[in-house]
Design a protein around this motif. Structure first.
Motif, PDB file in Angstrom:
ATOM      1  N   LEU A 241       0.840  -1.207   0.000  1.00  0.00           N
ATOM      2  CA  LEU A 241       0.000   0.000   0.000  1.00  0.00           C
ATOM      3  C   LEU A 241       0.871   1.251   0.000  1.00  0.00           C
ATOM      4  O   LEU A 241       0.582   2.227  -0.687  1.00  0.00           O
ATOM      5  CB  LEU A 241      -0.910  -0.029   1.225  1.00  0.00           C
ATOM      6  N   ARG A 242       1.938   1.181   0.812  1.00  0.00           N
ATOM      7  CA  ARG A 242       2.849   2.331   0.830  1.00  0.00           C
ATOM      8  C   ARG A 242       3.477   2.548  -0.548  1.00  0.00           C
ATOM      9  O   ARG A 242       3.637   3.676  -1.018  1.00  0.00           O
ATOM     10  CB  ARG A 242       3.949   2.106   1.878  1.00  0.00           C
ATOM     11  N   GLY A 243       3.869   1.446  -1.168  1.00  0.00           N
ATOM     12  CA  GLY A 243       4.436   1.575  -2.520  1.00  0.00           C
ATOM     13  C   GLY A 243       3.443   2.198  -3.493  1.00  0.00           C
ATOM     14  O   GLY A 243       3.816   3.009  -4.353  1.00  0.00           O
ATOM     15  N   TYR A 244       2.180   1.807  -3.326  1.00  0.00           N
ATOM     16  CA  TYR A 244       1.142   2.405  -4.174  1.00  0.00           C
ATOM     17  C   TYR A 244       1.043   3.906  -3.933  1.00  0.00           C
ATOM     18  O   TYR A 244       0.939   4.704  -4.872  1.00  0.00           O
ATOM     19  CB  TYR A 244      -0.198   1.722  -3.898  1.00  0.00           C
ATOM     20  N   PHE A 245       1.085   4.295  -2.649  1.00  0.00           N
ATOM     21  CA  PHE A 245       1.011   5.730  -2.323  1.00  0.00           C
ATOM     22  C   PHE A 245       2.194   6.488  -2.924  1.00  0.00           C
ATOM     23  O   PHE A 245       2.038   7.591  -3.456  1.00  0.00           O
ATOM     24  CB  PHE A 245       0.985   5.918  -0.804  1.00  0.00           C
ATOM     25  N   VAL A 246       3.381   5.877  -2.817  1.00  0.00           N
ATOM     26  CA  VAL A 246       4.577   6.531  -3.356  1.00  0.00           C
ATOM     27  C   VAL A 246       4.454   6.695  -4.875  1.00  0.00           C
ATOM     28  O   VAL A 246       4.775   7.757  -5.435  1.00  0.00           O
ATOM     29  CB  VAL A 246       5.844   5.733  -2.991  1.00  0.00           C
ATOM     30  N   GLU A 247       4.008   5.636  -5.540  1.00  0.00           N
ATOM     31  CA  GLU A 247       3.828   5.728  -7.001  1.00  0.00           C
ATOM     32  C   GLU A 247       2.777   6.778  -7.366  1.00  0.00           C
ATOM     33  O   GLU A 247       2.940   7.533  -8.334  1.00  0.00           O
ATOM     34  CB  GLU A 247       3.426   4.370  -7.558  1.00  0.00           C
ATOM     35  N   THR A 248       1.714   6.793  -6.575  1.00  0.00           N
ATOM     36  CA  THR A 248       0.658   7.793  -6.827  1.00  0.00           C
ATOM     37  C   THR A 248       1.189   9.205  -6.640  1.00  0.00           C
ATOM     38  O   THR A 248       0.888  10.129  -7.419  1.00  0.00           O
ATOM     39  CB  THR A 248      -0.534   7.552  -5.896  1.00  0.00           C
ATOM     40  N   LEU A 249       1.995   9.386  -5.571  1.00  0.00           N
ATOM     41  CA  LEU A 249       2.580  10.703  -5.338  1.00  0.00           C
ATOM     42  C   LEU A 249       3.524  11.089  -6.469  1.00  0.00           C
ATOM     43  O   LEU A 249       3.512  12.238  -6.947  1.00  0.00           O
ATOM     44  CB  LEU A 249       3.320  10.699  -3.999  1.00  0.00           C
ATOM     45  N   GLN A 250       4.336  10.101  -6.908  1.00  0.00           N
ATOM     46  CA  GLN A 250       5.252  10.391  -8.010  1.00  0.00           C
ATOM     47  C   GLN A 250       4.476  10.723  -9.297  1.00  0.00           C
ATOM     48  O   GLN A 250       4.845  11.626 -10.052  1.00  0.00           O
ATOM     49  CB  GLN A 250       6.180   9.186  -8.259  1.00  0.00           C
ATOM     50  N   ALA A 251       3.391   9.987  -9.518  1.00  0.00           N
ATOM     51  CA  ALA A 251       2.556  10.269 -10.685  1.00  0.00           C
ATOM     52  C   ALA A 251       1.957  11.675 -10.605  1.00  0.00           C
ATOM     53  O   ALA A 251       1.841  12.385 -11.607  1.00  0.00           O
ATOM     54  CB  ALA A 251       1.451   9.223 -10.803  1.00  0.00           C
ATOM     55  N   ALA A 252       1.571  12.065  -9.373  1.00  0.00           N
ATOM     56  CA  ALA A 252       1.026  13.415  -9.176  1.00  0.00           C
ATOM     57  C   ALA A 252       2.079  14.466  -9.504  1.00  0.00           C
ATOM     58  O   ALA A 252       1.787  15.491 -10.143  1.00  0.00           O
ATOM     59  CB  ALA A 252       0.519  13.573  -7.750  1.00  0.00           C
ATOM     60  N   TYR A 253       3.320  14.230  -9.042  1.00  0.00           N
ATOM     61  CA  TYR A 253       4.403  15.169  -9.352  1.00  0.00           C
ATOM     62  C   TYR A 253       4.672  15.205 -10.868  1.00  0.00           C
ATOM     63  O   TYR A 253       4.897  16.275 -11.450  1.00  0.00           O
ATOM     64  CB  TYR A 253       5.677  14.801  -8.592  1.00  0.00           C
ATOM     65  N   ASN A 254       4.662  14.006 -11.460  1.00  0.00           N
ATOM     66  CA  ASN A 254       4.882  13.956 -12.915  1.00  0.00           C
ATOM     67  C   ASN A 254       3.777  14.702 -13.666  1.00  0.00           C
ATOM     68  O   ASN A 254       4.030  15.430 -14.622  1.00  0.00           O
ATOM     69  CB  ASN A 254       4.946  12.504 -13.394  1.00  0.00           C
ATOM     70  N   ASP A 255       2.540  14.468 -13.218  1.00  0.00           N
ATOM     71  CA  ASP A 255       1.409  15.166 -13.848  1.00  0.00           C
ATOM     72  C   ASP A 255       1.521  16.673 -13.645  1.00  0.00           C
ATOM     73  O   ASP A 255       1.229  17.457 -14.549  1.00  0.00           O
ATOM     74  CB  ASP A 255       0.100  14.651 -13.256  1.00  0.00           C
ATOM     75  N   GLU A 256       1.968  17.064 -12.442  1.00  0.00           N
ATOM     76  CA  GLU A 256       2.152  18.496 -12.174  1.00  0.00           C
ATOM     77  C   GLU A 256       3.222  19.083 -13.092  1.00  0.00           C
ATOM     78  O   GLU A 256       3.054  20.176 -13.647  1.00  0.00           O
ATOM     79  CB  GLU A 256       2.545  18.707 -10.712  1.00  0.00           C
ATOM     80  N   ASP A 257       4.327  18.347 -13.254  1.00  0.00           N
ATOM     81  CA  ASP A 257       5.379  18.825 -14.160  1.00  0.00           C
ATOM     82  C   ASP A 257       4.842  18.938 -15.584  1.00  0.00           C
ATOM     83  O   ASP A 257       5.165  19.896 -16.316  1.00  0.00           O
ATOM     84  CB  ASP A 257       6.576  17.878 -14.126  1.00  0.00           C
ATOM     85  N   GLN A 258       4.038  17.938 -15.999  1.00  0.00           N
ATOM     86  CA  GLN A 258       3.463  17.968 -17.347  1.00  0.00           C
ATOM     87  C   GLN A 258       2.512  19.157 -17.514  1.00  0.00           C
ATOM     88  O   GLN A 258       2.533  19.847 -18.532  1.00  0.00           O
ATOM     89  CB  GLN A 258       2.715  16.660 -17.628  1.00  0.00           C
ATOM     90  N   GLN A 259       1.702  19.402 -16.468  1.00  0.00           N
ATOM     91  CA  GLN A 259       0.785  20.536 -16.520  1.00  0.00           C
ATOM     92  C   GLN A 259       1.542  21.861 -16.560  1.00  0.00           C
ATOM     93  O   GLN A 259       1.149  22.809 -17.238  1.00  0.00           O
ATOM     94  CB  GLN A 259      -0.180  20.503 -15.324  1.00  0.00           C
ATOM     95  N   LYS A 260       2.653  21.921 -15.799  1.00  0.00           N
ATOM     96  CA  LYS A 260       3.479  23.130 -15.844  1.00  0.00           C
ATOM     97  C   LYS A 260       4.027  23.364 -17.250  1.00  0.00           C
ATOM     98  O   LYS A 260       4.049  24.495 -17.752  1.00  0.00           O
ATOM     99  CB  LYS A 260       4.647  22.995 -14.858  1.00  0.00           C
ATOM    100  N   LEU A 261       4.509  22.272 -17.878  1.00  0.00           N
ATOM    101  CA  LEU A 261       5.051  22.384 -19.225  1.00  0.00           C
ATOM    102  C   LEU A 261       3.979  22.817 -20.218  1.00  0.00           C
ATOM    103  O   LEU A 261       4.210  23.705 -21.057  1.00  0.00           O
ATOM    104  CB  LEU A 261       5.666  21.044 -19.651  1.00  0.00           C
ATOM    105  N   LEU A 262       2.797  22.164 -20.101  1.00  0.00           N
ATOM    106  CA  LEU A 262       1.690  22.537 -20.992  1.00  0.00           C
ATOM    107  C   LEU A 262       1.299  23.998 -20.780  1.00  0.00           C
ATOM    108  O   LEU A 262       1.034  24.734 -21.740  1.00  0.00           O
ATOM    109  CB  LEU A 262       0.486  21.627 -20.745  1.00  0.00           C
TER     110      LEU A 262
END
Length: 368
Positions: A241-262
């Motif tokens: 579950l923790r690994g899932y949370f970490v991946e989700t958080l990383q995905a959120a950061y990645n999505d944020e970076d993508q949104q910043k770029l867009l």
């Protein structure tokens, strides 16, 4: 007999011709005497000269000299008139040319005004309105993009905080299990409290995880956590579950970076559009001002050309009117001189006739 008849006929014809000539001469003398003061004056002069010298040679010479003088005067007048006519035609052609050129220039300038300058200015007005609208839309799009980015970032911050709290709650639960496993005693109630706290934190990030934890809590109520295998399975599940949370958080950061770029690309695009619109607006505005000046200059030029054209037309009218007056004066003068020459020629013809000599002699005899 035939010869006599021929001679008689010839004599008769000759006598008729003499009678005719005599009659015509007498008529001419009568008309001359009735021609007015000038004819009367010449007859009195002839009478005086005839009485003094027996002939009218002086009068004849005077008339001939006067006739030559009038012919010279007539020739001189015709010569002067031809020069005047040449000057008039030159000025007339010049003024007509100026009138024609002035009219063409006015038509040419008016054509530029109505078919080029004014339509282009109206077109530029429409272009400026469109560009102003586009610039307004561009500004709205920039504000909307900024608002969307702010909203996206706010959602990201909230999601990142929630996931981070869920990870911390998971770590706290794992830490509790680790401490309890060392003592070989785990209270189910304490485990469920940790899991309940974890459920609250994780449910904000995903309902799916919350449901899993809820199911896990129901299972733990029936488990004996003294069993090492059960502890290991619980720990493995929590670590997953923790690994899932970490991946989700990383995905959120990645999505944020993508949104910043867009967002950055979008703002760059909008800024480029703004610069293009501003450049187009500046160019169109400058051209419209230029067209406005051209319209003002052309209208002033048309006013000037209209006044010049009216001046040329007035000059042409004045020139033609003056010429008409001068022509009448010339025609009257030529008619008068020609009349005098005709009178002199007629007077000389009369003075040479026998009828005039008879009339003159008769007048002299009556005066004795």
């Amino acid at each position: 007999m035939i010869v006599v008849l021929f001679i008689s006929t010839a004599l008769a014809i000759q006598m008729n011709e003499q009678i005719t000539l005599t009659t015509e001469s007498q008529t001419a003398v009568k008309e001359f005497l009735q021609s007015g003061p000038l004819g009367k004056m010449m007859f009195e002069f002839a009478q005086l000269e005839m009485h003094a010298s027996g002939a009218v040679d002086i009068l004849i010479e005077v008339l001939k000299a006067f006739g030559r003088q009038q012919e010279d005067r007539l020739n001189e007048e015709n010569t002067i008139w031809q020069n005047r006519l040449g000057d008039h035609n030159a000025r007339r052609i010049q003024y007509e040319s100026l009138v024609t050129e002035g009219g063409l220039a006015i038509n040419r300038d008016r054509k530029k005004l109505t078919q080029e300058y004014e339509p282009r200015k109206e077109e530029l007005n429409d272009i400026l309105i469109t560009l102003k609208t586009n610039m307004g839309k561009n500004e709205v799009a920039k504000k909307n993009a900024e608002a969307l980015r702010a909203e996206q970032n706010s959602q990201f911050q909230q999601q990142a905080n929630e996931i981070t709290e869920a990870i911390k709650a998971t770590d706290d639960t794992l830490e509790y299990i680790k401490r309890c496993s060392q003592n070989s005693f785990i209270e189910v109630e304490q485990i469920n409290d940790h899991l309940l706290f974890l459920q609250k934190k994780s449910s904000k990030s995903t309902d799916y995880v919350g449901s899993i934890i809820q199911a896990l809590m129901q299972i733990t109520e029936k488990q004996n956590f003294a069993d090492r295998e059960v502890q290991k399975q619980l720990v493995d599940l929590l670590q997953s579950l923790r690994g899932y949370f970490v991946e989700t958080l990383q995905a959120a950061y990645n999505d944020e970076d993508q949104q910043k770029l867009l967002h950055s690309n979008r703002m760059t695009q909008l800024e480029n559009e703004k610069q293009v619109f501003e450049k187009q607006y500046s160019d169109a505005y400058a051209e419209r001002e230029q067209r406005s000046l051209q319209i003002e200059d052309t209208n002033r030029l048309l006013d000037t050309r209209a006044k010049e054209l009216q001046g040329y037309q007035d000059r042409l009218t004045t020139e033609n009117n003056n010429f008409s007056q001068n022509q009448k004066i010339h025609d009257d003068l030529v008619a008068a001189i020609s009349g005098e020459i005709g009178f002199i020629e007629k007077a000389l013809d009369v003075l040479m006739t026998q009828a005039f000599s008879d009339e003159l002699q008769s007048a002299i005899n009556k005066a004795k």
